[in-house]
Design an enzyme around this catalytic site. Structure first.
Site, PDB file in Angstrom:
ATOM      1  N   ASP A 100      -5.430   5.565  26.755  1.00  0.00           N
ATOM      2  CA  ASP A 100      -4.788   4.863  25.638  1.00  0.00           C
ATOM      3  C   ASP A 100      -3.580   4.056  26.102  1.00  0.00           C
ATOM      4  O   ASP A 100      -2.719   3.681  25.300  1.00  0.00           O
ATOM      5  CB  ASP A 100      -4.325   5.870  24.583  1.00  0.00           C
ATOM      6  N   ASP A 155      -5.053  17.561  31.485  1.00  0.00           N
ATOM      7  CA  ASP A 155      -4.037  16.524  31.375  1.00  0.00           C
ATOM      8  C   ASP A 155      -3.883  15.842  32.731  1.00  0.00           C
ATOM      9  O   ASP A 155      -4.241  16.405  33.779  1.00  0.00           O
ATOM     10  CB  ASP A 155      -2.711  17.123  30.932  1.00  0.00           C
ATOM     11  N   ASP A 157      -1.513  15.414  34.703  1.00  0.00           N
ATOM     12  CA  ASP A 157      -0.661  16.024  35.727  1.00  0.00           C
ATOM     13  C   ASP A 157      -1.184  17.381  36.198  1.00  0.00           C
ATOM     14  O   ASP A 157      -0.453  18.111  36.875  1.00  0.00           O
ATOM     15  CB  ASP A 157       0.767  16.176  35.190  1.00  0.00           C
ATOM     16  N   ASP A 249      -4.608  21.290  19.841  1.00  0.00           N
ATOM     17  CA  ASP A 249      -5.237  22.397  20.563  1.00  0.00           C
ATOM     18  C   ASP A 249      -5.190  23.691  19.745  1.00  0.00           C
ATOM     19  O   ASP A 249      -6.193  24.402  19.623  1.00  0.00           O
ATOM     20  CB  ASP A 249      -4.572  22.594  21.931  1.00  0.00           C
TER      21      ASP A 249
END
Length: 448
Positions: A100, A155, A157, A249
C-alpha cells in the site's frame, strides 16, 4: 458540602475505580503466574504439548505467504528474499507482497520480485493505490487472489527461520479444529537501548508466560498479527478480515473462537522481528493497540458473553479483551491521587492501603511475569534484569498518561487512522553484487 469537598469525593471515587480496574487486570496475571508455579512444582502441564508430526514433501499443502507493507523501502527486498528462503516446495509456496506504499517502496519491490521470479518463485506484487481497510483490507484483497488452504502472515520486519513452515503447519493439519498457529516472536534489536530492552522484557513475558500459558490452559489467546499461519477455512467461517478495528488480528481471533475454532501456540522456532527504538515510535504502536482493543471490546465483548462457553472461559476472554484498560486505569490513578494529595495538603495517609496494594501488585506481577522468561531465554545478567525492570514503571506511567485522552475518545466512538509503527532496521538489505537495478532503485527511494 463545599465544592472542594465534592471535588475530593469525586477524585476518590475515580481512584477507587482505577484501583478496581488494576485489580482486575493484575488478578488475571496473578492467575497466569499461579498456573506456571503449579506446572513447575507438579511437573504436570494443564494441556497437551503442541503436536506437529513430520510430513513428507508429497503431503505438504499449498501455502500462501502474505507480507503487508506500507512505505518500508529499507525492508521490502530482504523480507521477500526471507520468504523465498523458506524450506517449502516451490510449486506449493506462493508469496504475496501486499503493498500500500506511496513512496519508493514499490520500485524496490518490483526489482526484487522480478529477480525471485527468475529463480522460479511464485511471487505476486499487489500494489493498491488506496489503503481501503488498511492492513485488514490488504490481507483480504490478497486472499481473493489465491485459493491456498493455509495462509502465513509476516510483517515486513520479521525474518522467519527456513524451517518455520515445516515446524508449524503440520500442527494445523493434525488439528482440524485449529484456526491458526501463532509462533513465539523474538526481537533482533532488543539490545539496542534501554527502550528496546524494556520492550523485549515485556514481549518475552507476553509470549512465554501469557500466550503459552493461555494455550495450555485452554484460554482464549490472540493471533499477534505476524509470525503465524491461518487456516483459510477458519478465516472464511469467522467472516473474513474486518477493518472496523485497529486490531484486526484480535478481532478475527475472537470471531473465529465464537465460530467454534481454537488457536495453537508454538514456542519453537521463534520468528525474529524488530521493536521500535524510539519512545515516540513506540507510543504510536501502543496507541494503535490500545485504541484497537477498545474498538474490539465495544464490538465483540457482548458476543463473548452471549457465546455458549463456560463462565471461566468468558472471564478469561474478557481479561484478554480488556487488558489494555491497564493504561487508562494507571493514568486515572496517578491523576486522582495527585489531586487528592493536593486537596489534602500533601497528606496521602488515607490512601496508603490503595497505594501499597497497587505497588505490591505491580511488583509481584512484574517479577512473576518477566523473570522466568528472562532466565530461560538467557537474556543477560540479573543486574541487567533489575535495571530493565526498574525502567518499566516510569515508562508505563508516561505511556498511560500520554495515551489516555486518545483511548477515552475511542471509548466514546471516535475512530483513528491505522498508523504504521516506524522502526530502524538492523536487517539491512544485503544487495547482490550484480544487481545494479536494485541498487539504483534503493538509491532513488532515498530521495523520495
Amino acid at each position: 458540602m463545599s465544592f472542594v469537598e465534592l471535588f475530593r469525593v469525586l477524585c476518590e471515587i475515580g481512584l477507587v475505580a482505577a484501583f478496581c480496574g488494576l485489580l482486575f487486570v493484575g488478578g488475571g496475571f496473578l492467575i497466569l503466574i499461579g498456573i506456571n508455579i503449579f506446572e513447575q512444582a507438579s511437573g504436570f502441564l494443564l494441556g497437551k504439548r503442541l503436536y506437529a508430526p513430520v510430513l513428507q514433501d508429497a503431503d505438504l499443502p499449498h501455502v500462501l505467504v502474505q507480507i503487508p507493507v506500507f512505505n518500508e523501502p529499507a525492508m521490502v527486498a530482504d523480507c521477500l528474499r526471507s520468504a523465498a528462503a523458506l524450506d517449502w516446495p516451490k510449486d506449493r509456496l506462493h508469496i504475496q507482497l501486499l503493498d500500500d506504499s506511496t513512496d519508493g517502496t514499490a520500485a524496490i519491490a518490483d526489482v526484487a520480485v522480478r529477480a525471485l521470479r527468475g529463480q522460479g518463485f511464485d511471487i505476486s506484487h499487489l500494489h493498491r493505490m488506496a489503503r481501503r481497510g488498511y492492513k485488514a483490507g490488504a490481507l483480504d484483497a490478497g486472499l481473493a487472489q489465491s485459493s491456498a488452504p493455509f495462509v502465513a502472515i509476516l510483517d515486513a520486519d520479521f525474518r522467519p527461520p527456513a524451517n518455520w513452515l515445516r515446524a508449524v503447519i503440520p500442527a494445523l493439519i493434525a488439528d482440524p479444529n485449529a484456526s491458526f498457529v501463532q509462533s513465539r516472536c523474538e526481537f533482533a534489536n532488543y539490545r539496542t537501548n534501554w527502550l528496546t530492552r524494556a520492550q523485549g522484557l515485556m514481549f518475552d513475558a507476553h509470549f512465554v508466560m501469557e500466550q503459552a500459558t493461555r494455550f495450555r490452559a485452554g484460554w482464549l489467546f490472540q493471533f499477534n498479527g505476524t509470525g503465524g499461519v491461518w487456516r483459510r477455512a477458519a478465516i472464511t467461517a469467522a467472516g473474513g478480515w474486518s477493518a472496523d478495528s485497529l486490531c484486526e488480528d484480535l478481532d478475527l481471533t475472537i470471531r473465529a473462537e465464537i465460530a467454534g475454532w481454537h488457536g495453537l501456540f508454538s514456542m519453537e522456532p521463534a520468528v525474529p522481528g524488530l521493536v521500535p527504538d524510539k519512545v515516540s515510535h513506540w507510543q504510536v504502536q501502543q496507541r494503535r493497540w490500545s485504541n484497537g482493543f477498545v474498538q474490539v471490546a465495544r464490538k465483540l465483548l457482548s458476543e463473548v458473553w452471549a457465546a455458549e462457553w463456560p463462565v471461566w472461559r468468558k472471564l478469561s476472554a474478557a481479561f484478554l479483551i480488556l487488558i489494555q484498560t491497564f493504561y487508562p486505569c494507571v493514568a486515572l490513578a496517578c491523576i486522582t491521587l495527585a489531586l487528592c494529595a493536593f486537596i489534602r495538603g500533601g497528606d496521602l495517609a488515607p490512601y496508603a492501603p490503595i497505594v501499597e496494594t497497587i505497588a505490591a501488585l505491580i511488583l509481584i506481577v512484574g517479577i512473576g511475569m518477566t523473570f522466568v522468561p528472562y532466565v530461560i531465554l538467557g537474556r543477560g545478567s540479573v543486574w541487567r534484569y533489575l535495571a530493565t525492570l526498574g525502567s518499566l514503571v516510569p515508562l508505563m506511567i508516561y505511556l498511560s498518561v500520554s495515551n489516555a485522552p486518545s483511548i477515552l475518545k475511542t471509548v466514546f466512538g471516535a475512530s483513528e487512522t491505522w498508523k504504521r509503527t516506524p522502526k530502524t532496521t538492523p536487517f539491512l538489505d544485503v544487495l547482490p553484487a550484480n544487481d545494479q537495478q536494485l541498487n539504483e532503485a534503493q538509491s532513488g527511494s532515498a530521495l523520495i
